[in-house]
Scaffold this motif. Structure first.
Motif: not given
Length: 244
Positions: A44-47, A77-86, A119-125, A152-158
């Motif tokens: 996500t890049l914002g807006s 939906e996941v980007a907006a909620s930060g919750t997984a969707v199956s 997810d990082v600290g409740g923020a969906c990257l 692992a992806l999240t850590a790499a991108l952070v």
């Protein structure tokens, strides 16, 4: 699924040199390790803007483009909620959940889709999306492995936040997959005197109304064949010959 495939993927989940923040791992190998047909990662890049960083070619890339064009689907939906969707069987989803997406996603051959937040600290990257032609739930082992890859992806991108930094600083985004969309949204924002989020909504509405890919319409805006006027409801002005 093989443990060796997963180990190789995890070892290589780092930005590739000179890639502008792209993930260096083999997406096909990752999909094989997780027992799915395809995988994609968007940040996500914002807006409302997102950038496709990594995907298997074909259906996964097309599904990401479809969701981005329409602004709806399990990924947004996941980007907006930060919750997984199956969604183990896309054909059984209520039509009202993603009304503009379902028929086209099924036509692509997507039978099941599983989206996990970066997810990082409740923020969906961003979002990692797994898709499979065959309907059915993701096996418990595969789901656990998918969460490992997502973390692992999240850590790499952070550790390498170049995609977000480049966009926020309005630097050259020509290496981005959706470079034209980013540029077009900025141009529309100025032309129509609206926010970047509203500019993206207008761009999506125009693409949907004319049944055209969002990136194609964005190219028209960047080339100044389409101009969004400073008003609320009129159709954008068009210069030159239309392609729709």
């Amino acid at each position: 699924m093989t443990g060796s495939d997963l180990a190789v993927v995890l070892e290589s989940l780092r930005p590739a040199p000179g890639s502008g923040g792209m993930v260096g791992a083999d997406a096909r190998r990752c999909a094989r390790a997780l027992g799915v047909d395809g995988v994609a990662v968007s940040v996500t890049l914002g807006s409302g803007l997102t950038e496709l960083l990594w995907s298997t070619p074909g259906t996964s890339t097309q599904l990401e483009d479809l969701q981005f064009t329409l602004g709806q689907g399990p990924g947004p939906e996941v980007a907006a909620s930060g919750t997984a969707v199956s969604v183990p069987d896309l054909s059984l989803e209520p039509a009202g959940r993603w009304p503009a997406l379902l028929a086209d996603a099924l036509a692509l051959g997507v039978g099941a889709v599983f989206c996990l937040p970066l997810d990082v600290g409740g923020a969906c990257l961003g979002v990692m999306t797994l898709q499979r032609a065959e309907a059915g739930p993701l096996e418990e082992r595969s789901l656990a492995d998918a969460w490992i890859v997502t973390n692992a992806l999240t850590a790499a991108l952070v550790q390498n936040p170049e995609p977000w930094a480049a966009f926020a600083a309005a630097e050259d985004t020509s290496h981005f997959y959706r470079a034209a969309v980013h540029q077009a949204a900025g141009m529309i924002s100025v032309q129509a005197d609206v926010s970047l989020a509203e500019a993206l909504i207008r761009l999506r509405a125009h693409a949907f109304r004319h049944g055209r890919p969002l990136i194609e319409v964005a190219d028209d805006v960047v080339a100044r064949r389409v101009h969004f006027r400073h008003d609320d409801g009129d159709e954008p002005g068009v210069r030159g010959r239309r392609r729709d």
